[in-house]
Design a protein around this motif. Structure first.
Motif, short mmCIF file in Angstrom:
data_model
loop_
_atom_site.label_atom_id
_atom_site.label_comp_id
_atom_site.label_asym_id
_atom_site.label_seq_id
_atom_site.Cartn_x
_atom_site.Cartn_y
_atom_site.Cartn_z
N HIS A 110 0.76 -1.25 0.10
CA HIS A 110 -0.07 0.04 -0.10
C HIS A 110 0.94 1.32 -0.09
CE1 HIS A 110 0.78 -0.63 4.44
NE2 HIS A 110 0.45 0.82 4.50
N LYS A 111 2.28 1.22 0.21
CA LYS A 111 3.01 2.38 0.07
C LYS A 111 3.89 2.45 -1.30
CE LYS A 111 3.74 3.40 5.03
NZ LYS A 111 4.59 3.87 5.90
N LEU A 112 3.77 1.03 -1.97
CA LEU A 112 5.01 1.14 -3.10
C LEU A 112 4.37 1.85 -4.62
CD1 LEU A 112 6.58 -2.32 -3.06
CD2 LEU A 112 7.41 -0.28 -2.99
N VAL A 113 5.04 2.79 -5.05
CA VAL A 113 4.78 3.39 -6.32
C VAL A 113 5.86 2.84 -7.14
CG1 VAL A 113 4.52 5.60 -7.27
CG2 VAL A 113 3.47 5.19 -4.80
N MET A 114 5.53 2.35 -8.22
CA MET A 114 6.33 1.95 -9.22
C MET A 114 6.62 2.89 -10.22
SD MET A 114 7.62 -0.99 -8.08
CE MET A 114 8.52 -1.71 -9.19
N GLY A 115 7.93 3.07 -10.65
CA GLY A 115 8.23 4.21 -11.73
C GLY A 115 8.12 3.55 -13.14
N LEU A 116 7.72 4.53 -14.24
CA LEU A 116 7.63 3.93 -15.61
C LEU A 116 8.36 4.93 -16.37
CD1 LEU A 116 3.94 3.24 -16.11
CD2 LEU A 116 5.83 1.74 -15.42
N PRO A 117 9.26 4.56 -17.49
CA PRO A 117 10.02 5.47 -18.06
C PRO A 117 9.25 6.05 -19.34
CG PRO A 117 10.46 3.23 -18.84
CD PRO A 117 9.49 3.01 -17.62
N PHE A 118 9.21 7.52 -19.36
CA PHE A 118 8.76 8.15 -20.65
C PHE A 118 9.64 8.69 -21.29
CE2 PHE A 118 4.18 9.19 -19.48
CZ PHE A 118 3.69 8.02 -18.97
N TYR A 119 10.88 7.80 -21.59
CA TYR A 119 11.91 8.26 -22.38
C TYR A 119 12.93 7.18 -22.89
CZ TYR A 119 15.34 7.12 -18.45
OH TYR A 119 16.06 6.38 -17.65
N GLY A 120 13.93 7.22 -23.41
CA GLY A 120 14.78 6.19 -24.10
C GLY A 120 16.28 6.45 -23.72
#
Length: 587
Positions: A110-120
């Protein structure tokens, strides 16, 4: 790093509803255990200083995340930078691994926020980055399934690793299914406009709504299929791409109404027979695109009735038992698929080569061979034919058991066993001291010659001959010395009682090595004991040397004849009633 007391105190006045919603710590990154301990104390101190209404998040890298349990409890959210900076962090499997590591360490879902890449980032680990907007600018019809692509900027082409819409949707589904706190984008400013069907945020919002102030009521776009008419095909044509393209860039699949005419194999049209079938192109859509309206085209497949050309320049090389056929490749309106070999009208081989060796033939036999070419449609060319006769290079076996007896007409009648051959023996040659006694082969197994006179030694031999004029080796020889018939290879246990009596005995003389430069060993196997005489004769029967000795049981003696010239000689051994001669060759 500011002391754990000073930084929270300075941040506290900013965290009011009219100024900031909260604080995010993004220190990259601790490397020692003491630094992690200090950082954890700072997180606890910041949580204690902030108002209860303020949000407090901590951003960590999936390779550097060792804060204390107390620090984890102090933060409202823990965001994981699972998007770089190296390309190995971009794949979906690595994303799953990063999440599992966080959960195993003790970070609550309930605390974890996963990051996603919007770049290369460059795929070669040089850490050169590019915005997703630049990727789409270089590839306006970007395939949503791609995660790696080449981009040319300022004359330089680099290959970048990134996450396309399909991969981001998979990651978002995982976050949703694992019931995590949410997603964080790095960074949202590098995405294309939300109205663009290739927008990354638009793709993620199909799974997890970001609560942005944008219109998300119609996130799925329409798409169409462009499917040009299909050209007429022949049955033996290769598998081909039907050429349909979806406006979304998503892959197109096909169906065929008649599998007897065409099927779909590995995404291509595979022809199975002549006729007509309907090929339909389909694109079922995804989270971003609606299913396209199927488009159909008629495919006409005609039979191939044109046969290949006949194989040219058919030749054969034969041995006694084989024939190697070689020919020039045939041609076809499409392609020759192979060749068939026939022997006397019977199919013996099918192959895709221009040479073939036939085994199991017999010597001196005529054989008829035919070679034809075939194509995929089963058309057969005209024949290429050749007739060969296998040679006979195998000599007959030696005639055995040569014997002789004197007749009342002062002749010697020679008799021998019939020789054998792989084809047939056609005759025999009789030799006296190596010279033929006739001008054409005789067909029987007996021959009369005048009885030699005088003190010379005379050697008779017989050789067999076949139709190919292969000459056998000589069998045993028969020797006449001083008018007495002696048979080498056999012994006499007594002197003959009359001039017409021949004799054979199992005992004998062995001379070895033979031929030899001049040193020979004589081994005598005979029950006769007593005074022994060894006589050496030349080819004319002249006595050259005589050795006296005594034999008691087994007998072996070395002879040194190196003083004599190279040539044919005869050794005669007598002991008691035993007499035998052997031919020797001094090299």
């Amino acid at each position: 790093m500011l002391p754990a007391v000073i930084l929270p105190a300075r941040c506290k006045p900013l965290c009011r509803p009219t100024i900031l919603d909260g604080v995010d710590f993004d220190f990259e990154w601790c490397e020692t255990a003491q630094e992690w301990a200090d950082y954890s104390l700072l997180i606890e101190a910041m949580n204690a200083a902030l108002p209860a209404s303020s949000l407090f998040s901590v951003s960590l890298h999936p390779a550097y995340y060792s804060i204390t349990p107390a620090a984890i409890a102090a933060a409202d959210y823990i965001s994981i930078q699972s998007y770089g900076p190296r390309p190995n962090r971009f794949p979906y499997d690595q994303f799953v691994s990063d999440l599992n590591n966080m959960l195993a360490y003790g970070y609550p879902r309930h605390k974890l926020v996963m990051g996603l890449p919007f770049y290369g980032t460059t795929s070669d680990n040089t850490l050169i980055t590019t915005a997703y907007t630049d990727i789409v600018k270089a590839h306006p019809n970007l395939d949503p399934n791609l995660d790696e692509i080449a981009v040319t900027a300022n004359g330089v082409t680099r290959t970048y690793t990134f996450n396309g819409q399909t991969t981001l949707i998979k990651k978002a589904k995982l976050v949703r299914d694992q019931e995590l706190a949410g997603l964080m984008y790095w960074d949202i400013a590098t995405d294309v406009n939300y109205t663009n069907p290739l927008a990354l945020l638009r793709a993620v919002n199909t799974i997890i709504n970001a609560n942005l102030d944008v219109d998300t009521s119609t996130p799925v776009s329409a798409q169409t299929i462009n499917f040009p008419a299909l050209p007429e095909k022949r049955v033996d044509d290769l598998d081909f791409d039907a050429g349909a393209v979806a406006s979304s860039g998503l892959p197109v699949s096909y169906t065929s109404s008649d599998p007897a005419v065409a099927t779909i194999l590995n995404g291509k049209i595979h022809l199975t027979g002549a006729g007509t079938t309907i090929i339909t192109a389909n694109q079922t859509g995804n989270a971003l695109y609606q299913a396209a309206e199927p488009v159909s085209q008629t495919l006409v497949v005609i039979a191939d009735t044109e046969a290949p050309t006949a194989p040219a320049n058919l030749t054969a090389t034969a041995t006694d038992e084989t024939a190697t056929l070689t020919w020039a490749a045939a041609t076809d309106n499409f392609a020759v698929t192979g060749y068939k070999i026939f022997k006397a009208g019977e199919l013996i081989a099918e192959l895709n080569a221009t040479t073939y060796t036939v085994n199991g033939l017999q010597s001196s036999i005529s054989y008829d061979f035919v070679v034809v070419a075939t194509d995929k449609a089963g058309n057969i060319s005209g024949p290429a034919a050749i007739t060969i006769t296998t040679p006979d290079t195998q000599a007959p076996g030696a005639p055995l058991a040569l014997t002789g007896k004197k007749t009342i007409k002062h002749e010697i009648e020679l008799t021998w066993q019939a020789a054998t051959d792989n084809v047939a023996v056609v005759g025999y040659w009789v030799y006296l001291n190596g010279t033929p006694l006739h001008t054409t082969p005789i067909t029987g197994t007996t021959y009369r010659v005048p009885s030699p006179k005088g003190r010379d030694a005379y050697e008779f031999t017989v050789k067999a001959v076949d139709a190919a004029q292969n000459l056998s080796a000589a069998g045993n020889s028969l020797i006449v010395v001083k008018g007495i018939i002696v048979e080498p290879g056999a012994t006499a246990s007594r002197q003959p009682k009359s001039a017409t009596e021949s004799f054979v005995h199992p005992d004998g003389v062995v001379v070895y090595p033979n031929p030899s430069p001049g040193r020979f060993r004589v081994n005598l196997n005979s029950p006769q004991n007593g005074e022994l005489t060894i006589s050496l004769y030349n080819a004319n029967g002249r006595l050259l040397k005589e050795i006296k000795d005594v034999k008691n049981d087994a007998y072996e003696k070395e002879l040194d004849l190196r003083a004599f010239a190279a040539g044919i000689y005869f050794i005669r051994i007598s002991v008691g009633s035993f007499v035998q001669s052997q031919r020797i060759n001094i090299e």
